[in-house]
Enzyme design. Structure first.
Site: not given
Length: 239
Positions: A231, A44, A205, A122, A207-208
């Site tokens: 996705d 990323e 959604k 992402t 994770m960070e």
């Protein structure tokens, strides 16, 4: 997909931030001289580093044993730093999730004292909120979707909602979508996670972001996210 946030950040630094003086002055980053962009995965961060011509800091600005890696340079008169959470030496993978993200962001704030923090990368998008693969969202707020503490006061602390710095001209210039970004420490989600995301109208959604937002809040730094959808969370196939 990771290239898209790079283009968005370039436009922010070159044009949109200059045209947003009225609203940005209130948020204290029309006069920003330094920006930090946080990324969890090297894939990323790499397009952004290349697009801005940044170089890895040598000697390191963040010292061992912290695993995070920083890259620095200038773009359009702005000092730009990218911090990557780093590599897990035990398991041989990128460090993802809220703990490495909060550590990297905290240490980057200590090292660079930025005027602005951006979480770029992402994410999964919700078709119920108009997301499609390839869309880029800018955050209106960040929160956790997997911290359930059903006690007075702790319930809100668990969700950890933090509003994002407004970016109206950035959104208009790049025709970006906007919405709530929620974070959790699992790639999948439970039924309860989905209920929280649905009830709070999550658009994407990942994770960070919520962890990065907490650190930005501690340091009183303006912060927002730019997330490219790779996705669909509420689609026909599992995330």
């Amino acid at each position: 997909m990771a290239v898209t946030p790079s283009k968005a950040l370039l436009s922010l630094l070159v044009s949109s931030s200059l045209n947003d003086s009225a609203s940005y002055a209130q948020c204290c980053y029309i006069v920003a001289a330094m920006a930090v962009c946080a990324a969890a995965m090297q894939a990323e961060a790499a397009p952004l580093i290349a697009a801005l011509g940044l170089e890895q800091d040598d000697p390191p600005r963040i010292l061992a044993p912290a695993p995070c890696v920083t890259y620095s340079g200038q773009h359009a008169g702005v000092n730009v730093h990218v911090v990557w959470s780093g590599h897990d030496a035990v398991h041989g993978v990128d460090l993802i999730g809220t703990v490495p993200a909060s550590l990297a962001t905290y240490l980057a704030c200590q090292a660079f004292n930025p005027d602005l923090i951006i979480s770029a990368g992402t994410a999964g998008g919700f078709k119920a909120r108009g997301a499609a693969i390839g869309d880029v969202f800018v955050s209106t707020g960040k929160m956790h979707h997997d911290r359930r503490i059903p006690l007075p006061g702790f319930d809100k602390q668990g969700l950890g909602y933090v509003a994002s710095t407004p970016t109206p001209h950035l959104q208009a210039a790049l025709q970006l979508k906007s919405g709530i970004v929620t974070s959790g420490n699992s790639l999948d989600y439970t039924t309860q996670d989905m209920e929280i995301m649905t009830n709070h109208q999550a658009a994407v959604k990942e994770m960070e972001a919520a962890a990065i937002a907490w650190v930005a809040q501690l340091h009183k730094k303006p912060m927002f996210c730019i997330k490219a959808v790779t996705d669909i969370v509420d689609g026909d196939r599992p995330t």
